[in-house]
Design an enzyme around this catalytic site. Sequence first.
Site, PDB file in Angstrom:
ATOM      1  CG  PHE A 137      -1.771   1.225   1.116  1.00 41.82           C
ATOM      2  CD1 PHE A 137      -3.033   1.388   0.299  1.00 41.82           C
ATOM      3  CD2 PHE A 137      -1.466   2.295   2.133  1.00 41.82           C
ATOM      4  CE1 PHE A 137      -3.624   2.637   0.602  1.00 41.82           C
ATOM      5  CE2 PHE A 137      -2.272   3.310   2.131  1.00 41.82           C
ATOM      6  CZ  PHE A 137      -3.306   3.596   1.427  1.00 41.82           C
ATOM      7  CG  ASP A 222       5.914   3.517   1.579  1.00 38.32           C
ATOM      8  OD1 ASP A 222       5.827   4.204   2.807  1.00 38.32           O
ATOM      9  OD2 ASP A 222       4.648   3.555   0.962  1.00 38.32           O
ATOM     10  CE  LYS A 251      -0.593   5.567   7.928  1.00 37.76           C
ATOM     11  NZ  LYS A 251      -0.168   5.022   6.618  1.00 37.76           N
TER      12      LYS A 251
HETATM   13  C1  LIG Z   1      -0.611   5.212   5.253  1.00 35.91           C
HETATM   14  C2  LIG Z   1       0.562   5.069   4.347  1.00 35.91           C
HETATM   15  C3  LIG Z   1       0.592   5.773   2.968  1.00 35.91           C
HETATM   16  C4  LIG Z   1      -0.195   6.689   2.461  1.00 35.91           C
HETATM   17  O1  LIG Z   1      -0.099   7.963   3.567  1.00 35.91           O
HETATM   18  P1  LIG Z   1      -1.204   9.232   3.260  1.00 35.91           P
HETATM   19  O2  LIG Z   1      -0.643  10.135   4.642  1.00 35.91           O
HETATM   20  O3  LIG Z   1      -2.607   8.313   3.650  1.00 35.91           O
HETATM   21  O4  LIG Z   1      -1.368   9.629   1.978  1.00 35.91           O
HETATM   22  C5  LIG Z   1       1.620   5.381   2.022  1.00 35.91           C
HETATM   23  N1  LIG Z   1       2.484   4.286   2.522  1.00 35.91           N
HETATM   24  C6  LIG Z   1       2.172   3.456   3.539  1.00 35.91           C
HETATM   25  C7  LIG Z   1       3.024   2.193   3.703  1.00 35.91           C
HETATM   26  C8  LIG Z   1       1.210   3.849   4.513  1.00 35.91           C
HETATM   27  O5  LIG Z   1       1.187   2.999   5.636  1.00 35.91           O
END
Ligand SMILES: *Cc1c(COP(=O)(O)O)cnc(C)c1O
Length: 396
Positions: A137, A222, A251
């Site tokens: 994701f 990421d 986050k």
């Molecule tokens: C939450 C998340 C995102 C997206 O972040 P947003 O602030 O919701 O745009 C991307 N990559 C990972 C691994 C995430 O957990």
Amino acid sequence: MNTEYLLQLADKNILFVAERKPVVMQKGKGMYLYDTEGNKYLDFIGGWAVNALGHSPQAITKALKKQSSLLVNCSPSFYNQAMLEFSELITKVSGLERVFFCSTGAEANESAIKLARKYGQKFKKGAYKIISFENSFHGRTLSTMAMSGKNAFKPLFEPKTQGFIHLPLNDIDAIKKNVNEEICAVILEPIQGEGGVREADVPFVNSLRELCVNNNVLLIMDEIQTGLGRTGKMFAYEHYGILPDILTLGKGIGGGFPLAAMLAHEKLNIFEKGEQGGTYSSQPLGMAVGYAVLQDIIKRNLADNANKIGNMIIAQLNGLSRKYPIKDIRGKGLLLAFDTDGENAARIVDMAFELGLILNSPGPSSIRIIPPLTVKEKHVFSFMEILEKVLKSVYS
Ligand SMILES: *Cc1c(COP(=O)(O)O)cnc(C)c1O
């Protein structure tokens, strides 16, 4: 304003995007959320791995108070003091020399896609394809949805942004088969968060790092969910003893304030004027909050706390698994999950909520545990007491 009236406003005004419980949250303090009826909830999802310091922590309220009376915004035409101070701290802590600040994780990953494509154009004859992983994701913009390996996204919002190849996690042969001159980068979540807490294993990540170097492919990590103490180390890449070329954070970096960042090595300082930016890039309030949050994570050794409390939760869950059908207890630090027997996860989350405990289910049979990094032993005991009550009534 009473709750019934507020819920009528929700029905009338809010564009539907998600099923939500018929409660209205009003305030938060530490590990607890409170609704408009005065009910108190022990929060074991912390805004989905966002509230690193818990609810309304002093570090954030103080930083916002000070910065908002000094400078709220000055346009991206100028540097601001808070941005430069934060840039020095975060580049030192991460070991990557350059930083671009933005507001959301998806935006940080969009920046990483752009930077990887720019690199391909400049140094690899126009290579533009990016390998990502099944079940991954990376966000909800059109390109980050296309990059995500989430099955539910596949049929949505055609046509997709082109150039993403999804391969199975922990399968180095699949990568070897697909790496060619057209590939500019691989993007990896060290632990897939939304995908149900699935770890990239050590031999795989080490081989991947080497493969990328040998084939002039960038490795993007990421760490939007795993970064800044969450997995028991400041960054999850430390578990593998490697450094990525590009790192995305979100986050926990803002502890609840909308903030994200992309970091990269010096050799990737290659954007030209006009290619990347944003009205709120390096916005002073976010910069002051980011600085305060990161300093607090360092000063209070919250990565160590995540490791300690995470191990305690795993031990307690292992104990529970002797009495109830829970299995595959997994994850690191305070990014944990377990599976339930049958598709009972949603029911368990609902019942826990009724008893004042907030949990999350990333899939029909799995429960994810992602509390603030400030969680203490006493909260784990309350969590276990409620969880056991729920499991007892579901399984006996
Ligand atoms: C939450 C998340 C995102 C997206 O972040 P947003 O602030 O919701 O745009 C991307 N990559 C990972 C691994 C995430 O957990």
